[in-house]
Design a protein around this motif. Structure first.
Motif, short mmCIF file in Angstrom:
data_model
loop_
_atom_site.label_atom_id
_atom_site.label_comp_id
_atom_site.label_asym_id
_atom_site.label_seq_id
_atom_site.Cartn_x
_atom_site.Cartn_y
_atom_site.Cartn_z
N LEU A 1 0.83 -1.20 0.00
CA LEU A 1 0.00 0.00 0.00
C LEU A 1 0.87 1.25 0.00
CD1 LEU A 1 -2.92 1.13 0.21
CD2 LEU A 1 -2.56 1.19 2.67
N GLY A 2 1.94 1.24 0.79
CA GLY A 2 2.85 2.38 0.85
C GLY A 2 3.56 2.65 -0.46
N LEU A 3 4.01 1.59 -1.12
CA LEU A 3 4.68 1.76 -2.40
C LEU A 3 3.75 2.36 -3.44
CD1 LEU A 3 7.03 1.34 -4.36
CD2 LEU A 3 6.18 -0.97 -4.75
N VAL A 4 2.56 1.81 -3.54
CA VAL A 4 1.60 2.32 -4.53
C VAL A 4 1.19 3.74 -4.19
CG1 VAL A 4 -0.69 1.96 -5.51
CG2 VAL A 4 0.80 0.01 -5.13
N ALA A 5 0.86 4.00 -2.93
CA ALA A 5 0.43 5.35 -2.52
C ALA A 5 1.56 6.36 -2.66
CB ALA A 5 -0.07 5.33 -1.08
N GLY A 6 2.77 5.99 -2.27
CA GLY A 6 3.91 6.89 -2.41
C GLY A 6 4.22 7.19 -3.86
N PHE A 7 4.12 6.19 -4.71
CA PHE A 7 4.38 6.38 -6.14
C PHE A 7 3.33 7.31 -6.76
CE2 PHE A 7 3.89 5.11 -10.61
CZ PHE A 7 5.17 5.37 -11.06
N ILE A 8 2.07 7.04 -6.48
CA ILE A 8 1.00 7.88 -7.01
C ILE A 8 1.11 9.30 -6.47
CG2 ILE A 8 -1.51 8.27 -7.04
CD1 ILE A 8 -1.82 5.20 -7.07
N GLY A 9 1.37 9.43 -5.17
CA GLY A 9 1.53 10.76 -4.58
C GLY A 9 2.70 11.51 -5.18
N SER A 10 3.82 10.82 -5.43
CA SER A 10 4.99 11.45 -6.05
C SER A 10 4.68 11.91 -7.46
CB SER A 10 6.17 10.48 -6.08
OG SER A 10 6.65 10.23 -4.80
N LYS A 11 3.94 11.09 -8.21
CA LYS A 11 3.58 11.47 -9.58
C LYS A 11 2.67 12.69 -9.59
CE LYS A 11 5.56 8.35 -12.12
NZ LYS A 11 6.50 8.66 -13.16
N ILE A 12 1.77 12.80 -8.63
CA ILE A 12 0.85 13.93 -8.58
C ILE A 12 1.56 15.19 -8.11
CG2 ILE A 12 -1.19 14.85 -7.40
CD1 ILE A 12 -2.29 11.97 -7.39
N GLY B 1 8.77 9.96 -9.59
CA GLY B 1 8.97 9.25 -8.34
C GLY B 1 10.24 9.71 -7.64
N ASP B 2 10.31 9.43 -6.36
CA ASP B 2 11.49 9.81 -5.58
C ASP B 2 12.38 8.61 -5.28
OD1 ASP B 2 11.04 12.59 -5.26
OD2 ASP B 2 9.45 12.16 -3.83
N GLY B 3 12.20 7.52 -5.99
CA GLY B 3 12.96 6.30 -5.72
C GLY B 3 12.09 5.34 -4.93
N ILE B 4 12.32 4.06 -5.13
CA ILE B 4 11.43 3.05 -4.55
C ILE B 4 11.44 3.08 -3.02
CG2 ILE B 4 13.09 1.16 -4.62
CD1 ILE B 4 10.67 -0.60 -5.51
N LEU B 5 12.59 3.23 -2.40
CA LEU B 5 12.66 3.23 -0.94
C LEU B 5 11.96 4.46 -0.35
CD1 LEU B 5 13.68 1.70 1.50
CD2 LEU B 5 15.79 2.99 1.35
N LEU B 6 12.24 5.63 -0.90
CA LEU B 6 11.60 6.84 -0.39
C LEU B 6 10.10 6.82 -0.68
CD1 LEU B 6 12.10 9.45 1.11
CD2 LEU B 6 12.54 10.56 -1.08
N ASP B 7 9.69 6.28 -1.83
CA ASP B 7 8.26 6.15 -2.13
C ASP B 7 7.56 5.25 -1.11
OD1 ASP B 7 8.25 7.85 -4.27
OD2 ASP B 7 8.29 6.27 -5.79
N ILE B 8 8.19 4.15 -0.73
CA ILE B 8 7.60 3.25 0.27
C ILE B 8 7.49 3.96 1.62
CG2 ILE B 8 7.98 1.17 1.65
CD1 ILE B 8 9.15 -0.14 -0.83
#
Length: 83
Positions: free
Chosen positions: A9-20, A25-32
């Motif tokens: 959930l964190g990866l998907v939400a962080g990725f979508i939030g970063s795109k918006i 994206g800010d990188g997979i670890l930071l997105d999570i």
């Protein structure tokens, strides 16, 4: 929820939030990390206004987590630009 579920959930939400928020994206670890913390923040904010927070791995929880991650990303980028 299990830790794996929070990470997904964190990866998907962080990725979508970063795109918006910043169009990439800010990188997979930071997105999570931003997504999981954003889910907690979103759950707290939504419960503050009387709505249901994160309830599991579903669309509503993803929406709450994305909103929380967007709030967190805006604050993160505001602090990072001034430092």
């Amino acid at each position: 929820m299990h830790i794996i579920t929070w990470m997904i959930l964190g990866l998907v939400a962080g990725f979508i939030g970063s795109k918006i928020v910043n169009k990439h994206g800010d990188g997979i670890l930071l997105d999570i990390v931003i997504g999981v913390v954003g889910a907690l923040l979103g759950g707290w904010l939504f419960s503050l206004f009387g709505a249901t927070g994160v309830t599991g791995l579903n669309i509503w929880s993803l929406f709450v987590a994305v909103v929380g991650s967007m709030v967190l990303l805006v604050a993160y980028h505001a602090v990072r630009r001034t430092v």
